[in-house]
Design an enzyme around this catalytic site. Structure first.
Site, PDB file in Angstrom:
ATOM      1  CB  CYS A  69      34.332  46.523  38.733  1.00 26.33           C
ATOM      2  SG  CYS A  69      35.362  46.653  40.083  1.00 26.33           S
ATOM      3  CG  HIS A 204      30.244  42.324  39.671  1.00 21.89           C
ATOM      4  ND1 HIS A 204      31.339  42.638  38.591  1.00 21.89           N
ATOM      5  CD2 HIS A 204      30.269  43.274  40.568  1.00 21.89           C
ATOM      6  CE1 HIS A 204      32.070  43.445  39.412  1.00 21.89           C
ATOM      7  NE2 HIS A 204      31.528  43.730  40.417  1.00 21.89           N
ATOM      8  CG  HIS A 243      37.180  41.657  40.783  1.00 21.58           C
ATOM      9  ND1 HIS A 243      36.919  42.244  39.438  1.00 21.58           N
ATOM     10  CD2 HIS A 243      36.351  42.590  41.417  1.00 21.58           C
ATOM     11  CE1 HIS A 243      36.208  43.306  39.366  1.00 21.58           C
ATOM     12  NE2 HIS A 243      35.874  43.542  40.566  1.00 21.58           N
TER      13      HIS A 243
END
Length: 270
Positions: A69, A204, A243
């Site tokens: 990520c 995040h 995401h």
């Protein structure tokens, strides 16, 4: 848009750094038994960056980066280091994520990582997992003095960066608040910015009941003392677009740049 025509980059030391991590396309092709000449290059992560360098005749480093990520953020950091070392004079930095098969979605769902109702509820007491999203984004980076000299349109200035790892914790995907705090302190030190001057943090913020509180605790370790008299807004683009995994970082950076441009903080949904 920096105002730079791609032809001006022809035969220059321009680097390309791309965050990319999934292999969905190869899973589709694996069902096709006819192996062709482009099967190998079409599935190689190296070619994601190399094809851009090939098409535009760019002579700087051409590097794919897979750190899950954080891939596109680590790509930015690697580009900055390459610029500082003189390996390239400018850099194209980006990230890409495409969902082409259901395999990862099924696996992540079985692991309890995904939101059953398809809503990324970051920092909410109803947070129940993240939502996978597709996207691609890219930035054009140059040393500030060169951008000013060349008359480029400058949208933002990167003052500093840092990269680390959480090390051994209770689980492979569990964040480490102490390591996150150390990372922020390293980035602040690298940038020469006083913590008390920070007014916004793009987090995040995946929308998981485990990860979100850990991230906030990491931030508190750094900023709690300096926010007694002033507040810091915290948000995440994931509540708006999901995401984007290997492109998540570049999406958050682009969102933050647009907020600077429009002088508005985007609402974090749900």
């Amino acid at each position: 848009e920096s105002g730079t025509h791609p032809k001006k980059l022809y035969n220059t030391k321009t680097g390309v750094f791309v965050g990319v991590s999934t292999t969905d396309y190869s899973e589709i092709l694996s069902k096709n038994l006819n192996i062709e000449a482009h099967t190998s290059t079409g599935n190689a992560h190296s070619v994601v960056a190399n094809r851009i360098s090939y098409l535009l005749n760019l002579k700087g480093p051409s590097v794919p980066i897979d750190t899950a990520c954080s891939s596109s953020l680590v790509a930015i950091n690697q580009a900055l280091l390459s610029l500082q070392k003189g390996e390239c004079t400018q850099a194209i930095v980006g990230g890409v994520n495409a969902i082409l098969t259901p395999n990862l979605h099924i696996s992540f769902s079985k692991a309890g990582m995904l939101s059953p109702d398809g809503r990324c509820k970051t920092f909410s007491n109803k947070a129940n997992g993240y939502v996978r999203g597709e996207g691609v984004g890219a930035l054009y980076l140059k040393p500030l003095k060169d951008a000013l000299q060349d008359g480029n349109q400058i949208h933002a200035v990167i003052k500093g960066s840092a990269v680390n790892h959480g090390g051994h914790v209770s689980g492979l995907t569990v964040p480490n608040p102490n390591a996150q705090a150390d990372l922020i302190e390293s980035a602040l030190s690298d940038s020469g910015i006083e913590p008390s001057t920070i007014s916004y943090i793009e987090a995040h913020g995946t929308g998981t009941s485990l990860g979100d509180p850990i991230e906030i605790n990491g931030l508190k370790k750094v900023f709690e003392k300096v926010t007694e008299k002033n507040s810091i807004a915290v948000g995440t683009v994931k509540s708006n677009i999901g995401h984007l995994e290997s492109a998540a970082g570049i999406a958050g950076v682009i969102k933050t740049i647009l907020m600077l441009k429009h002088k508005k903080i985007t609402k974090t949904l749900h």
